[in-house]
Design a protein around this motif. Structure first.
Motif: not given
Ligand code: NAI
Length: 302
Positions: A23, A50, A106, A108-109, A115, A118, A135-137
């Protein structure tokens, strides 16, 4: 947004219940857009505090929308906000959220192991039909998916910051992603009101593969003494029609993020001169000058 939903989405939506893991900046933004387009969203993070902050952030963002859209009808504006917030629930239990989801997205960090863990867990509890997406870059979707047994139902959905404003979604297919999964993700992006483009699972997909080398090339030009930061920014705004110059944009993205991406690519392809280390960038990151979020990067914001 609601009109968009009732005209096209009701017939087509396969993805109705969405779990968003993380989030933070991106997850909250995606949750907002998905809720506003009629999806039932469960936002998952590690603590209730959070999650409270995330929902407050969504509310704040919607208030800014309403201020413009319902300037003369504040009550209708409040109703608009409440209707969207009703579509968002929160949880610290990703497993039970995933059990009720058509899509687990997903955000997250940016850490491969976390990842992978999870998705490995959720793979055991999510329904057969549930699609997983990250959503990883900068991490390969194939690597993130590798700990699951649903490689055909796994893809990338790469949003841009700030999510409610930015129209693009990069939809990423690995070599194992099924056509059905890919089409569902494309369609989901359209239902969100975004414009999707199709990407392969290659470093940086389309946007970052072109943008990150451009940003660091600007730093190198400046390091060589061939232009001041201010002049480079003015030049690219007025000469190339960019809304922000490269130093402004780098500060906005976060210098740590840019360093993380370029270092990752460099480790995989050390001979590529586009990915070579950049002294000025490394120095600023070492000093904790990470850009807008820390009050200083290439420029000062205090
Ligand atoms: P962020 O740091 O703002 O948010 C990450 C959130 O994930 C935090 O709230 C954190 O508490 C939560 N989290 C961490 N571990 C978790 C776990 N095990 N279970 C549940 N929640 C957990 O990060 P941000 O910027 O939203 O980035 C998230 C992802 O999106 C990253 O993969 C990043 O590469 C990607 N991304 C970021 C963009 C950006 O401009 N910030 C743009 C596009 C993609």
């Amino acid at each position: 947004l609601c009109r968009h939903f009732s005209s096209s989405a009701v017939r087509n939506v396969v993805i109705k219940n969405v779990t968003i893991i993380g989030g933070g900046q991106m997850g909250a933004g995606i949750a907002q857009v998905a809720a506003a387009t009629g999806h039932s969203v469960t936002l998952v993070d590690t603590s209730d505090d959070i999650l409270k902050t995330a929902v407050k952030g969504i509310e704040g963002s919607l208030k800014r929308v309403v201020k413009k859209k319902f300037a003369d009808k504040p009550e209708a504006g409040e109703e608009f906000i409440q209707k969207i917030l009703q579509n968002v629930s929160t949880s610290t239990d990703s497993g039970s959220a995933a059990q009720r989801s058509d899509l687990v997205l997903e955000a997250i960090v940016e850490n491969l192991k976390i990842k992978q863990d999870i998705f490995h867990q959720l793979d055991k509890v999510a329904p057969e039909h549930t699609i997983f997406a990250s959503n990883t870059s900068s991490l390969p979707i194939t690597d993130i998916a590798s700990t699951t047994s649903r490689l055909d139902r796994f893809g990338g959905l790469h949003f841009f910051n700030p999510v409610p404003m930015m129209k693009l979604v990069e939809v990423v297919a690995t070599s194992a992603t099924s056509k059905e999964t890919f089409d569902s993700l494309l369609n989901f992006s359209k239902v969100l009101g975004k414009t999707p483009v199709s990407c392969k699972d290659t470093p940086g997909f389309i946007v970052n593969r072109l943008l990150v080398p451009y940003l660091v090339e600007a730093v190198r030009l400046h390091e060589r003494g061939h232009g001041s930061k201010e002049d480079v920014d003015i030049a690219m705004k007025l000469g190339a029609g960019h809304p922000m110059g490269p130093f402004e944009l780098a500060d906005y993205v976060g210098l740590d993020t840019i360093k993380f991406i370029i270092d990752g690519w460099s480790a995989k392809d050390p001979s590529n001169p586009l990915f070579a280390p950049i002294e000025m960038l490394n120095k600023l990151v070492a000093e904790g000058k990470l850009g807008k979020k820390t009050g200083e990067g290439f420029y000062k914001y205090k």
